[in-house]
Write a protein that holds these residues in place. Structure first.
Motif, mmCIF file in Angstrom:
data_model
loop_
_atom_site.group_PDB
_atom_site.id
_atom_site.type_symbol
_atom_site.label_atom_id
_atom_site.label_comp_id
_atom_site.label_asym_id
_atom_site.label_seq_id
_atom_site.Cartn_x
_atom_site.Cartn_y
_atom_site.Cartn_z
ATOM 1 N N GLY A 1 0.786 -1.236 0.000
ATOM 2 C CA GLY A 1 0.000 0.000 0.000
ATOM 3 C C GLY A 1 0.811 1.274 0.000
ATOM 4 O O GLY A 1 0.242 2.358 -0.054
ATOM 5 N N ASP A 2 2.131 1.194 0.091
ATOM 6 C CA ASP A 2 2.953 2.410 -0.026
ATOM 7 C C ASP A 2 3.751 2.314 -1.331
ATOM 8 O O ASP A 2 3.529 1.406 -2.127
ATOM 9 C CB ASP A 2 3.853 2.586 1.202
ATOM 10 C CG ASP A 2 3.965 4.059 1.587
ATOM 11 O OD1 ASP A 2 4.477 4.840 0.769
ATOM 12 O OD2 ASP A 2 3.534 4.417 2.693
ATOM 13 N N ASP A 3 4.656 3.257 -1.574
ATOM 14 C CA ASP A 3 5.403 3.220 -2.833
ATOM 15 C C ASP A 3 6.265 1.965 -2.928
ATOM 16 O O ASP A 3 6.452 1.400 -4.000
ATOM 17 C CB ASP A 3 6.270 4.472 -2.964
ATOM 18 C CG ASP A 3 5.426 5.722 -3.125
ATOM 19 O OD1 ASP A 3 4.934 5.952 -4.230
ATOM 20 O OD2 ASP A 3 5.226 6.443 -2.129
ATOM 21 N N ALA A 4 6.835 1.548 -1.800
ATOM 22 C CA ALA A 4 7.621 0.319 -1.754
ATOM 23 C C ALA A 4 7.388 -0.318 -0.388
ATOM 24 O O ALA A 4 6.986 0.357 0.559
ATOM 25 C CB ALA A 4 9.109 0.620 -1.959
ATOM 26 N N LEU B 65 14.119 -2.151 0.905
ATOM 27 C CA LEU B 65 12.957 -1.630 0.192
ATOM 28 C C LEU B 65 12.700 -2.531 -1.009
ATOM 29 O O LEU B 65 13.638 -2.946 -1.686
ATOM 30 C CB LEU B 65 13.213 -0.206 -0.298
ATOM 31 C CG LEU B 65 13.507 0.837 0.781
ATOM 32 C CD1 LEU B 65 13.868 2.169 0.128
ATOM 33 C CD2 LEU B 65 12.307 0.995 1.694
ATOM 34 N N ALA B 66 11.439 -2.833 -1.286
ATOM 35 C CA ALA B 66 11.113 -3.689 -2.434
ATOM 36 C C ALA B 66 9.887 -3.146 -3.140
ATOM 37 O O ALA B 66 8.879 -2.844 -2.505
ATOM 38 C CB ALA B 66 10.854 -5.124 -1.965
ATOM 39 N N THR B 67 10.003 -2.998 -4.455
ATOM 40 C CA THR B 67 8.869 -2.491 -5.231
ATOM 41 C C THR B 67 8.873 -3.135 -6.608
ATOM 42 O O THR B 67 9.922 -3.562 -7.103
ATOM 43 C CB THR B 67 8.927 -0.956 -5.348
ATOM 44 O OG1 THR B 67 7.765 -0.504 -6.046
ATOM 45 C CG2 THR B 67 10.172 -0.484 -6.100
ATOM 46 N N ASP C 231 9.736 4.935 -7.191
ATOM 47 C CA ASP C 231 9.091 4.388 -5.991
ATOM 48 C C ASP C 231 10.066 4.308 -4.823
ATOM 49 O O ASP C 231 9.704 4.602 -3.678
ATOM 50 C CB ASP C 231 8.534 2.987 -6.281
ATOM 51 C CG ASP C 231 7.230 3.041 -7.062
ATOM 52 O OD1 ASP C 231 6.407 3.918 -6.761
ATOM 53 O OD2 ASP C 231 7.044 2.203 -7.950
ATOM 54 N N VAL C 232 11.299 3.904 -5.097
ATOM 55 C CA VAL C 232 12.305 3.845 -4.027
ATOM 56 C C VAL C 232 12.638 5.269 -3.557
ATOM 57 O O VAL C 232 12.814 5.520 -2.362
ATOM 58 C CB VAL C 232 13.570 3.086 -4.495
ATOM 59 C CG1 VAL C 232 14.753 3.339 -3.568
ATOM 60 C CG2 VAL C 232 13.283 1.590 -4.565
ATOM 61 N N ALA D 108 10.605 7.733 -3.457
ATOM 62 C CA ALA D 108 9.495 8.204 -2.629
ATOM 63 C C ALA D 108 9.525 7.597 -1.230
ATOM 64 O O ALA D 108 8.793 8.029 -0.340
ATOM 65 C CB ALA D 108 8.168 7.887 -3.307
ATOM 66 N N MET D 109 10.358 6.587 -1.012
ATOM 67 C CA MET D 109 10.533 6.019 0.325
ATOM 68 C C MET D 109 11.793 6.586 0.980
ATOM 69 O O MET D 109 12.139 6.209 2.096
ATOM 70 C CB MET D 109 10.661 4.493 0.261
ATOM 71 C CG MET D 109 9.498 3.763 -0.372
ATOM 72 S SD MET D 109 7.914 4.009 0.484
ATOM 73 C CE MET D 109 8.148 3.048 1.986
ATOM 74 N N ARG E 64 3.386 7.312 2.989
ATOM 75 C CA ARG E 64 2.241 8.148 2.609
ATOM 76 C C ARG E 64 1.401 8.524 3.822
ATOM 77 O O ARG E 64 0.477 9.327 3.713
ATOM 78 C CB ARG E 64 1.351 7.364 1.638
ATOM 79 C CG ARG E 64 2.078 6.928 0.402
ATOM 80 C CD ARG E 64 1.201 6.005 -0.428
ATOM 81 N NE ARG E 64 1.901 5.634 -1.658
ATOM 82 C CZ ARG E 64 1.403 4.863 -2.612
ATOM 83 N NH1 ARG E 64 0.187 4.355 -2.478
ATOM 84 N NH2 ARG E 64 2.096 4.586 -3.690
ATOM 85 N N ASP F 163 5.289 9.368 -4.873
ATOM 86 C CA ASP F 163 5.720 9.827 -6.200
ATOM 87 C C ASP F 163 4.510 10.012 -7.107
ATOM 88 O O ASP F 163 3.467 9.388 -6.912
ATOM 89 C CB ASP F 163 6.771 8.886 -6.816
ATOM 90 C CG ASP F 163 6.158 7.647 -7.443
ATOM 91 O OD1 ASP F 163 5.228 7.083 -6.840
ATOM 92 O OD2 ASP F 163 6.606 7.246 -8.514
ATOM 93 N N ARG G 7 -6.025 9.102 2.189
ATOM 94 C CA ARG G 7 -6.438 7.806 2.737
ATOM 95 C C ARG G 7 -5.458 7.331 3.811
ATOM 96 O O ARG G 7 -5.844 6.987 4.928
ATOM 97 C CB ARG G 7 -6.501 6.778 1.594
ATOM 98 C CG ARG G 7 -7.012 5.400 1.990
ATOM 99 C CD ARG G 7 -6.834 4.386 0.859
ATOM 100 N NE ARG G 7 -5.467 4.317 0.335
ATOM 101 C CZ ARG G 7 -4.448 3.709 0.954
ATOM 102 N NH1 ARG G 7 -4.611 3.145 2.121
ATOM 103 N NH2 ARG G 7 -3.242 3.694 0.391
#
Lengths: 330, 330
Positions: free
Chosen positions: A24-27, B39-41, B72-73, B75-76, B145, B212, B226
């Protein structure tokens, strides 16, 4: 997107010390035990190439898409931990199919303590499933394809050819007995990754090369030969082939040895071991996991190539299953 | 499989202390710096949904498939490290296309110090690309987020709407000036992930929610609303929209504000900050990275919803880009 999404299907998990940020988040933000090495593997399954909705349920496809990745982590001697699931789906697909897919995947994840921590869901013309699996290994203990040595014995867990036999029966049902049929198909649809067996191997001295049998015995031997710079000889009469696999072969007028050597997707572990340790290793796996282990050959110097001995005949081992040219005779 | 494979394209890297086992085994074996969080996306791109070979080169598609994950990374607040690349490809595709794809991807990887450590290549009817990116973050420093608070200012890096404008021009070329046209399209084809900016944010006190802009400003605000349980108001006249974006909009008879609010794929960072820190934070990013940062609104209590102020008019912010129902008017 909303109704197909991972978030709605698997639920937003509460952050934990292990997974500080989940789906639910970016990563996703993940942790492993201190000082562990990370294992990472990915496998993609395409409709009508790797599975068919005409003979596999959504639940089975979900289960298997994670199981094939677990088999890769098992072949490294690691402990699986986290999965990311990417789905390309035709917009016309029923929501119930996707729900059932996630249920199968979640069941497989629960069985091997894997947490699904992320993914992506997009529109496409056909179903394409990519699962990426992360696991952990003790430093300097990861098992590779390159640690084989001439003189090593070649061993395999479980039995061979059952998945190819199951696939044949799924595509062209011929068996009369319902129970035998179910059993044969099960082996193709719901493979059991050898995770515990791989962990045992990683802690045992004297283990050489290790690989999982995703693309068949012949292809696995070629990989070990390439990575370890060895040759190998395999004895056809030692290959563990079950009566059920032989029965399917008989009904379809096929050679069960073909299933065992060139048929893929058995997801057993093929490994080599120094002769002095091989017997103890086999007994340990059989005792601890209840999984039979069979010596099927030995490694040779590279110039010997890959040999299959059958009834005193020396045959060269050719190519196995190739995803770009599926054998129609399989 | 062979000629499409990662192994042949990216070369078998020599094992290192950082990557004890790279491409070519059952799984890659990776390390991060001690005590880092992982981190994983993952992101999937489908032909004719996310890109088209009619207006994007293989090199550009390769570059972008990694860049969207880097965003995405970023943004974390993490540092990208390893990528796994899964390709489903029509067997009829020319090998040169795949080579060029890998070159674009490798160029993006080199620019941000990412190592490609694994993947899968399979046959399919259409091109489906799944890249999974692993990165590292300092423990307890990952940006989410959900850390926004009413009263936070809302800021954005770079400018908005350029990617949507570029996509419009790629699909229907109308600009007379070649250079302006190239510039506009570039923003859609080769997005620049805000990795350095994200790292700065993660080290700075007073940062709230971070996301992002992959699916557009409106969608990003909905996600923050949310996850952080907040509302927000955005001032239309503060949105950073370049003259080039306005020019494309004029040529296509569109409202540039629509591109900025609902057009996706800008891959800028949208973040919130406590008012006392916002100005210093903005200056720090501008000085260190040369990236403009603009205050575009502020967070409100959740019951206020999402509001866009335009010429004194209060509008409600609706849905952004939806992958399952692409806006044909974009």
């Amino acid at each position: 997107l909303g109704e197909f999404g991972l978030l709605d299907q698997l639920g937003k998990k509460i952050p934990s010390a292990k997974v500080p940020v989940g789906i639910g988040d970016d990563a996703a933000v993940l942790t492993l035990r201190p000082d562990r090495w990370i294992l990472a593997t990915t496998d993609t399954l395409v409709e009508e190439v790797h599975f068919s909705r005409s003979w596999a349920t959504a639940w089975q496809i979900g289960y298997k898409s994670l199981a094939v990745n677990l088999s890769d982590v098992a072949a490294m001697g690691g402990i699986p931990a986290y999965a990311l699931v990417s789905l390309a789906l035709p917009p016309s697909l029923e929501v119930s199919w996707v729900e059932s897919f996630y249920e199968g995947l979640a069941a497989c994840a629960a069985r091997w303590n894997v947490e699904v921590v992320g993914g992506d869901t997009v529109a496409a013309r056909e179903i394409v499933i990519t699962v990426t699996l992360l696991g952990e290994a003790e430093p300097h203990r990861a098992l590779t394809r390159s640690a084989g040595r001439p003189g090593d014995l070649v061993l395999v867990t479980g039995d061979l050819g059952a998945s190819a036999a199951g696939l044949e029966e799924l595509r062209t049902p011929r068996l009369k007995d319902h129970q035998t049929r179910e059993l044969a198909c099960q082996r193709h649809l719901l493979p059991v990754p050898r995770v515990e067996e791989g962990c045992l191997l990683s802690a045992f001295p004297g283990v050489g090369a290790v690989i999982d049998l995703s693309d068949g015995l012949a292809q696995a031997l070629r990989e070990i030969a390439r990575a370890s710079s060895v040759g190998a000889e395999i004895y056809a009469d030692r290959l563990p082939i079950t009566p059920a696999t032989r029965e399917v072969a008989a009904y379809h007028g096929k050679d069960p040895l073909w299933y065992a050597v060139y048929g893929g997707e058995d997801y057993e572990l093929l490994f080599t071991a120094r002769p002095a340790q091989a017997v103890r290793l086999r007994e340990k796996i059989q005792t601890r996991c209840g999984t039979p282990v069979t010596v099927i050959g030995c490694l040779l110097p590279p110039e010997e190539g890959l040999i299959l001995w059958r009834n005193g005949d020396r045959q060269s081992i050719g190519r196995g299953y190739d995803h770009f040219q599926p054998r129609t005779d399989l």
